[in-house]
Write a protein that holds these residues in place. Sequence first.
Motif, PDB file in Angstrom:
ATOM      1  N   ILE A   2      49.276   9.994  22.629  1.00 33.42           N
ATOM      2  CA  ILE A   2      47.850  10.002  22.316  1.00 33.42           C
ATOM      3  C   ILE A   2      47.629   9.545  20.875  1.00 33.42           C
ATOM      4  O   ILE A   2      48.244  10.048  19.947  1.00 33.42           O
ATOM      5  CB  ILE A   2      47.262  11.408  22.525  1.00 33.42           C
ATOM      6  N   LYS A   3      46.729   8.577  20.696  1.00 33.21           N
ATOM      7  CA  LYS A   3      46.360   8.105  19.370  1.00 33.21           C
ATOM      8  C   LYS A   3      45.126   8.860  18.891  1.00 33.21           C
ATOM      9  O   LYS A   3      44.184   9.078  19.660  1.00 33.21           O
ATOM     10  CB  LYS A   3      46.067   6.606  19.394  1.00 33.21           C
ATOM     11  N   SER A   4      45.135   9.269  17.630  1.00 34.54           N
ATOM     12  CA  SER A   4      44.004   9.995  17.055  1.00 34.54           C
ATOM     13  C   SER A   4      43.308   9.127  16.012  1.00 34.54           C
ATOM     14  O   SER A   4      43.971   8.528  15.161  1.00 34.54           O
ATOM     15  CB  SER A   4      44.484  11.297  16.428  1.00 34.54           C
ATOM     16  N   PHE A   5      41.988   9.073  16.087  1.00 35.48           N
ATOM     17  CA  PHE A   5      41.209   8.264  15.151  1.00 35.48           C
ATOM     18  C   PHE A   5      40.162   9.126  14.451  1.00 35.48           C
ATOM     19  O   PHE A   5      39.262   9.659  15.093  1.00 35.48           O
ATOM     20  CB  PHE A   5      40.503   7.113  15.884  1.00 35.48           C
ATOM     21  N   HIS A   6      40.326   9.271  13.131  1.00 36.81           N
ATOM     22  CA  HIS A   6      39.306   9.945  12.323  1.00 36.81           C
ATOM     23  C   HIS A   6      38.166   8.942  12.132  1.00 36.81           C
ATOM     24  O   HIS A   6      38.352   7.898  11.501  1.00 36.81           O
ATOM     25  CB  HIS A   6      39.886  10.383  10.985  1.00 36.81           C
ATOM     26  N   VAL A  27      35.386   6.029  26.175  1.00 35.52           N
ATOM     27  CA  VAL A  27      36.654   5.358  25.878  1.00 35.52           C
ATOM     28  C   VAL A  27      37.793   6.376  25.840  1.00 35.52           C
ATOM     29  O   VAL A  27      38.888   6.125  26.364  1.00 35.52           O
ATOM     30  CB  VAL A  27      36.565   4.585  24.534  1.00 35.52           C
ATOM     31  N   ALA A  28      37.529   7.542  25.242  1.00 31.98           N
ATOM     32  CA  ALA A  28      38.564   8.584  25.166  1.00 31.98           C
ATOM     33  C   ALA A  28      38.953   9.084  26.548  1.00 31.98           C
ATOM     34  O   ALA A  28      40.128   9.382  26.803  1.00 31.98           O
ATOM     35  CB  ALA A  28      38.064   9.734  24.305  1.00 31.98           C
ATOM     36  N   SER A  29      37.979   9.160  27.471  1.00 32.27           N
ATOM     37  CA  SER A  29      38.253   9.674  28.811  1.00 32.27           C
ATOM     38  C   SER A  29      39.088   8.710  29.645  1.00 32.27           C
ATOM     39  O   SER A  29      39.753   9.125  30.595  1.00 32.27           O
ATOM     40  CB  SER A  29      36.940   9.969  29.540  1.00 32.27           C
ATOM     41  N   LYS A  30      39.067   7.437  29.290  1.00 32.31           N
ATOM     42  CA  LYS A  30      39.768   6.418  30.063  1.00 32.31           C
ATOM     43  C   LYS A  30      41.074   5.961  29.406  1.00 32.31           C
ATOM     44  O   LYS A  30      41.834   5.178  29.994  1.00 32.31           O
ATOM     45  CB  LYS A  30      38.869   5.184  30.248  1.00 32.31           C
ATOM     46  N   ASN A  31      41.332   6.432  28.194  1.00 33.32           N
ATOM     47  CA  ASN A  31      42.512   5.968  27.455  1.00 33.32           C
ATOM     48  C   ASN A  31      43.147   7.134  26.706  1.00 33.32           C
ATOM     49  O   ASN A  31      42.534   8.194  26.541  1.00 33.32           O
ATOM     50  CB  ASN A  31      42.119   4.874  26.453  1.00 33.32           C
ATOM     51  N   ASN A  32      44.347   6.949  26.239  1.00 33.51           N
ATOM     52  CA  ASN A  32      45.056   8.006  25.514  1.00 33.51           C
ATOM     53  C   ASN A  32      44.657   8.015  24.041  1.00 33.51           C
ATOM     54  O   ASN A  32      45.471   7.788  23.137  1.00 33.51           O
ATOM     55  CB  ASN A  32      46.576   7.822  25.646  1.00 33.51           C
TER      56      ASN A  32
END
Length: 224
Positions: A2-6, A27-32
């Motif tokens: 999972i990638k995290s974006f501030h 976008v978060a629901s469809k991707n990691n």
Amino acid sequence: MIKSFHTLIIEDHQLIIDGYKRALKYVASKNNVVFTTHVAKNCDEADEEIKHALDTRIIDLVFLDISLPPSSNGKLLSGDDLGIKLRNLFPRVKIIVSTHLSNNYRLVNILKNIKPDSLLLKSELDFQNLTDGILNVVNGIPFYSKPVLKLVRQHVSNDFNLDNIDRQMLYHLSQGTKTKELPEVIHLSIAGIERRKRRLNQIFNNEKKTDKALITLAKEKGFL
């Protein structure tokens, strides 16, 4: 993984802010990916968020509106200055610019100075465009709306590359500051101010050479 974006949203219209949040959630629901989001509605709030981010050296993604009122100290005149500041402080930050400005000269100036990873026109901003833009940008792929992409492909060449001092001069002149008073608010000699004004008159093809005409032309091109 999972990638995290501030993420920082700099926008003064709540409907658009809500649209960004919905797009990020989708976008978060469809991707990691996970987005941690903060919002700033003007230049002062954005500057505070940037200062806070400096403590952690973390700011990954920014949604940037260009047409924002100046900061209370007059140092940040619009989203342009925020974009340039973000680029300098966070070289790896991803910036998505959305603007209602459609003047080619103005858009080219944004591309040259901010170098956004995505540039979208608000008149064409819909959910599909927005989610496509976010997904491309977080994956390191530039994304531009069709009119902007056409502009990039044409490699528009012009002299409308105004720096921060140029825009500071235009702003203060538009507020009624006299040329002889500009050295008090801009750290240039009167000779340096005059040289800049001559260049601005050439750039905007100001045949009248008056401050009033210069300000009118700058407004027409979307620089004020």
